[in-house]
Design an enzyme around this catalytic site. Structure first.
Site, PDB file in Angstrom:
ATOM      1  N   SER A 111      38.675  43.379  62.610  1.00 19.43           N
ATOM      2  CA  SER A 111      38.647  44.077  61.124  1.00 19.43           C
ATOM      3  C   SER A 111      39.252  43.296  59.666  1.00 19.43           C
ATOM      4  CB  SER A 111      39.378  45.141  61.060  1.00 19.43           C
ATOM      5  OG  SER A 111      39.169  45.706  59.727  1.00 19.43           O
ATOM      6  N   THR A 112      40.232  43.720  59.380  1.00 20.72           N
ATOM      7  CA  THR A 112      40.888  42.866  58.022  1.00 20.72           C
ATOM      8  C   THR A 112      41.110  41.351  58.251  1.00 20.72           C
ATOM      9  OG1 THR A 112      42.280  44.939  57.181  1.00 20.72           O
ATOM     10  CG2 THR A 112      42.769  42.961  56.505  1.00 20.72           C
ATOM     11  N   HIS A 138      33.926  44.976  60.657  1.00 21.16           N
ATOM     12  CA  HIS A 138      34.800  46.677  59.747  1.00 21.16           C
ATOM     13  C   HIS A 138      33.789  46.179  58.426  1.00 21.16           C
ATOM     14  CE1 HIS A 138      38.285  48.986  62.818  1.00 21.16           C
ATOM     15  NE2 HIS A 138      37.017  48.564  63.432  1.00 21.16           N
ATOM     16  N   MET A 178      43.938  45.424  60.978  1.00 18.34           N
ATOM     17  CA  MET A 178      44.806  46.653  60.768  1.00 18.34           C
ATOM     18  C   MET A 178      44.763  47.402  62.075  1.00 18.34           C
ATOM     19  SD  MET A 178      46.870  48.058  56.904  1.00 18.34           S
ATOM     20  CE  MET A 178      47.429  46.617  56.535  1.00 18.34           C
ATOM     21  N   ASP A 233      41.961  49.638  66.216  1.00 15.67           N
ATOM     22  CA  ASP A 233      40.597  49.849  66.662  1.00 15.67           C
ATOM     23  C   ASP A 233      40.409  48.930  67.509  1.00 15.67           C
ATOM     24  OD1 ASP A 233      38.076  50.821  67.473  1.00 15.67           O
ATOM     25  OD2 ASP A 233      37.814  49.764  66.339  1.00 15.67           O
TER      26      ASP A 233
END
Length: 410
Positions: free
Chosen positions: A226-227, A253, A346, A349
């Protein structure tokens, strides 16, 4: 112990947008706007004076565009992280990917692709990115700032407040948010002190998962990220073994409309073929499939072959695509004949279903804390006992390639 602020420099040619972004940032504890610039040249002049931890940058501006600034930043080795915020980002996905290639950390689109008096729909995501990229830079330069999970909670409170506005009115909802935010800030400060104290003592005990079966050959590799992911994936796929025989499925994401161009940008630097996954794609070895924005990606058996299926089932852990959804299907179909990898991001998930993959006997890797922009997803997975080995980003491509070679398809 007093907490330091993450200092933010906002660059946009619209005075309205500069003020709206600044207001959103200033509404959150631990963040402070140290300056505003109206174009890239103005930004260059203000960086030495403002000394920011992160820059929020528009793309399309007069005098010097965001792309031109990023070229200048690269040439002059300016390390301050940059978050792209632009009305043309969705229409110009290729321009956005060019910004990432030039060193921007991440991107977010302005609401409805235009200037709006209401940026609440993207403000939470912007705050998350500022806390992640700006927080990492601030810590590297000796500041003590709030942990990322504090900002996750702040975003949750803001979402609750938006729901309450329709019930109790804006004033009371704002009052609720102010009280909750102040309470969370104090809790986060205490948690930060407790964390430092605990690090000096006994390390946290990690549970051991006993797999149902021994690790087998690796038929598939699944990655959740993700991030911090766009640049991390560039690093990994640039160095991945060009002779890799297994397919790789990736959940990054990212909003709809960007993943196809993101896959194309990775394809330009990777020896393997990279594409945005499509419903019904036959899963082929030596190919990398990127989950499309706003679609879950799963593996499904169809006769004697496995194919990719896409769905718009409800979000999982606040995301669609969700790494948990991908890992869950891989655990079910491949059991111990898979490799699961969880990287910077973050939240949580992917963590629970990576543990399920491990339980089924799959091989697993997690990115380590030091090299993660946000040690959220890999931290939770590690604390669940889901991660066999933690790996620095610079070694991740080699570690994936090594495992894939050692446990190659028959």
């Amino acid at each position: 112990m007093a907490m330091d602020d993450i200092s933010v420099l906002v660059c946009d040619d619209s005075a309205l947008m500069r003020n709206l972004v600044s207001r959103a940032v200033e509404s959150v504890p631990g963040m402070h706007v140290v300056g505003k610039a109206e174009n890239g040249k103005d930004l260059i002049d203000k960086i030495p004076k403002c000394n920011p931890d992160v820059i929020v940058l528009d793309i399309e501006m007069p005098v010097m565009t965001g792309v031109e600034f990023l070229k200048y930043r690269k040439e002059n080795r300016i390390r301050i992280p940059v978050i792209i915020l632009s009305s043309i980002a969705e229409k110009g996905a290729a321009v956005t990917m060019q910004c990432l290639e030039l060193g921007a950390s991440d991107f977010i689109t302005k609401p409805n692709g235009s200037i709006s008096a209401d940026i609440s729909e993207v403000a939470d995501q912007l705050i998350e990115m500022i806390s992640s990229y700006g927080g990492q830079y601030a810590r590297l330069h000796g500041k003590t700032v709030y942990r990322d999970d504090f900002y996750v909670q702040i975003a949750s409170d803001r979402a609750i407040k938006r729901k309450l506005q329709g019930v109790m009115g804006e004033d009371k909802a704002n009052e609720f948010l102010e009280k909750e935010t102040a309470n969370k800030a104090e809790e986060a400060r205490k948690a930060s002190e407790a964390l430092k104290a605990s690090l000096a003592g006994k390390p946290k005990e990690i549970p051991v998962i006993t797999p149902l079966r021994k690790g087998g050959r690796i038929d598939i590799i699944a990655i959740g990220i993700s991030t911090g992911g766009p640049n991390a994936l560039r690093d990994v796929f640039k160095m991945i073994d060009p002779r890799l025989k297994q397919p790789i499925l990736v959940v990054q994401h990212m909003p709809a409309g960007f993943t196809k161009e993101f896959a194309n940008s990775l394809n330009r630097i990777c020896a393997l073929e990279v594409k945005e996954a499509e419903d019904g794609d036959k899963i082929e070895g030596g190919h990398i499939y990127i989950a499309p924005g706003n679609y879950h990606i799963v593996v499904e058996q169809e006769g004697f072959k496995n194919v990719i299926r896409l769905s718009q089932e409800p979000q999982r852990n606040g995301h669609r695509p969700s790494a948990d959804v991908l890992f869950e299907s891989v655990a079910k179909i491949y059991q111990n004949k898979a490799l699961g990898v969880i990287m910077t991001g973050m939240g949580k998930d992917g963590a629970v279903q990576l543990a399920e993959m491990r339980k089924q006997g799959a091989w697993t890797l997690g990115q380590d804390e030091k090299s993660s922009v946000v040690y959220g997803m890999p931290r939770v997975a590690n604390e669940l006992g889901a991660v066999q080995k933690q790996v620095p980003l610079e070694q991740m491509a080699d570690e994936i390639s090594k495992l894939a070679r050692e446990h190659v398809l028959a």
